[in-house]
Design a protein around this motif. Sequence first.
Motif, PDB file in Angstrom:
ATOM      1  N   ILE A  19      79.403  21.581  90.286  1.00 22.71           N
ATOM      2  CA  ILE A  19      78.548  20.423  89.987  1.00 22.71           C
ATOM      3  C   ILE A  19      78.841  19.950  88.345  1.00 22.71           C
ATOM      4  O   ILE A  19      79.091  18.054  88.634  1.00 22.71           O
ATOM      5  CB  ILE A  19      77.268  20.569  90.516  1.00 22.71           C
ATOM      6  N   ASP A  20      79.296  20.899  87.490  1.00 21.99           N
ATOM      7  CA  ASP A  20      79.299  19.990  85.721  1.00 21.99           C
ATOM      8  C   ASP A  20      81.041  18.916  86.470  1.00 21.99           C
ATOM      9  O   ASP A  20      81.187  18.129  86.061  1.00 21.99           O
ATOM     10  CB  ASP A  20      79.446  20.764  85.564  1.00 21.99           C
ATOM     11  N   TYR A  43      77.519   9.889  92.591  1.00 21.42           N
ATOM     12  CA  TYR A  43      77.683  10.212  90.724  1.00 21.42           C
ATOM     13  C   TYR A  43      75.794  10.945  90.530  1.00 21.42           C
ATOM     14  O   TYR A  43      75.321  12.123  89.693  1.00 21.42           O
ATOM     15  CB  TYR A  43      78.014   9.470  89.473  1.00 21.42           C
ATOM     16  N   ASN A  44      74.996   9.643  91.203  1.00 19.19           N
ATOM     17  CA  ASN A  44      73.948   9.764  91.076  1.00 19.19           C
ATOM     18  C   ASN A  44      72.831  11.227  91.804  1.00 19.19           C
ATOM     19  O   ASN A  44      72.685  11.622  91.543  1.00 19.19           O
ATOM     20  CB  ASN A  44      73.216   8.553  91.294  1.00 19.19           C
ATOM     21  N   GLN A  45      73.659  10.994  92.530  1.00 20.91           N
ATOM     22  CA  GLN A  45      72.595  11.955  93.769  1.00 20.91           C
ATOM     23  C   GLN A  45      74.369  13.494  93.172  1.00 20.91           C
ATOM     24  O   GLN A  45      72.720  14.646  93.011  1.00 20.91           O
ATOM     25  CB  GLN A  45      73.934  12.489  95.446  1.00 20.91           C
ATOM     26  N   CYS A  46      74.453  13.853  92.492  1.00 26.50           N
ATOM     27  CA  CYS A  46      75.224  15.553  92.358  1.00 26.50           C
ATOM     28  C   CYS A  46      74.481  15.323  90.897  1.00 26.50           C
ATOM     29  O   CYS A  46      74.213  16.284  90.269  1.00 26.50           O
ATOM     30  CB  CYS A  46      76.639  14.876  91.569  1.00 26.50           C
ATOM     31  N   LYS A  51      70.377  18.596  87.525  1.00 25.37           N
ATOM     32  CA  LYS A  51      69.441  18.958  86.693  1.00 25.37           C
ATOM     33  C   LYS A  51      69.215  19.765  87.159  1.00 25.37           C
ATOM     34  O   LYS A  51      68.121  20.861  86.750  1.00 25.37           O
ATOM     35  CB  LYS A  51      68.839  17.425  86.815  1.00 25.37           C
ATOM     36  N   GLN A  52      68.952  19.691  88.906  1.00 26.14           N
ATOM     37  CA  GLN A  52      67.424  20.940  89.147  1.00 26.14           C
ATOM     38  C   GLN A  52      68.865  22.125  88.907  1.00 26.14           C
ATOM     39  O   GLN A  52      67.876  23.288  88.958  1.00 26.14           O
ATOM     40  CB  GLN A  52      67.841  20.454  90.943  1.00 26.14           C
ATOM     41  N   ALA A  55      67.503  23.529  85.594  1.00 27.01           N
ATOM     42  CA  ALA A  55      66.388  23.453  85.249  1.00 27.01           C
ATOM     43  C   ALA A  55      65.924  24.576  86.754  1.00 27.01           C
ATOM     44  O   ALA A  55      65.228  25.723  85.572  1.00 27.01           O
ATOM     45  CB  ALA A  55      65.580  22.877  85.861  1.00 27.01           C
ATOM     46  N   GLN A  56      66.487  25.209  87.751  1.00 29.95           N
ATOM     47  CA  GLN A  56      66.461  27.041  88.090  1.00 29.95           C
ATOM     48  C   GLN A  56      66.622  28.011  87.525  1.00 29.95           C
ATOM     49  O   GLN A  56      66.543  29.103  87.685  1.00 29.95           O
ATOM     50  CB  GLN A  56      66.856  26.552  89.935  1.00 29.95           C
ATOM     51  N   PHE A  57      67.809  27.436  86.988  1.00 35.16           N
ATOM     52  CA  PHE A  57      68.763  28.809  86.793  1.00 35.16           C
ATOM     53  C   PHE A  57      68.074  29.048  84.781  1.00 35.16           C
ATOM     54  O   PHE A  57      68.541  30.191  84.564  1.00 35.16           O
ATOM     55  CB  PHE A  57      70.053  28.376  85.896  1.00 35.16           C
ATOM     56  N   GLU A  58      67.787  28.170  83.926  1.00 36.56           N
ATOM     57  CA  GLU A  58      67.160  28.381  82.945  1.00 36.56           C
ATOM     58  C   GLU A  58      65.895  29.083  83.237  1.00 36.56           C
ATOM     59  O   GLU A  58      65.141  29.663  82.140  1.00 36.56           O
ATOM     60  CB  GLU A  58      66.820  27.101  81.879  1.00 36.56           C
ATOM     61  N   SER A  59      64.718  28.748  84.027  1.00 37.53           N
ATOM     62  CA  SER A  59      63.960  29.368  84.141  1.00 37.53           C
ATOM     63  C   SER A  59      63.107  30.799  84.818  1.00 37.53           C
ATOM     64  O   SER A  59      62.491  31.597  84.502  1.00 37.53           O
ATOM     65  CB  SER A  59      62.908  28.527  85.644  1.00 37.53           C
ATOM     66  N   THR A  60      65.021  31.259  85.368  1.00 36.64           N
ATOM     67  CA  THR A  60      64.893  32.599  86.071  1.00 36.64           C
ATOM     68  C   THR A  60      65.786  33.495  85.045  1.00 36.64           C
ATOM     69  O   THR A  60      65.469  33.989  84.316  1.00 36.64           O
ATOM     70  CB  THR A  60      66.254  32.678  86.912  1.00 36.64           C
TER      71      THR A  60
END
Length: 87
Positions: A19-20, A43-46, A51-52, A55-60
């Motif tokens: 996605i990056d 672009y905005n949807q991506c 961001k989601q 956030a999910q990766f970092e929380s885990t």
Amino acid sequence: MNKPLPKEYYTQLEEIQAIDFTLYELALYLDTHPSDSQAIQQYNQCAVYCKQLKAQFESTFGPLQFGSPNTNQQEWTWNSGPWPWQI
């Protein structure tokens, strides 16, 4: 690295990288086509999706990049790896 990483680590990281890449390509396209409303919407949807995912990766698994919040309030997790060159 002391312990092997779970398969989900690599799966989520690969999805973030994809996605990056998409965001960078869309940004380059929009530099030359600034009035393409469909590309702006994509672009905005991506960007929201990226961001989601992060956030999910970092929380885990902990911080993904410098400047990410350290979600563990009891321990500084930056030194608990793996470092980018270890994966």
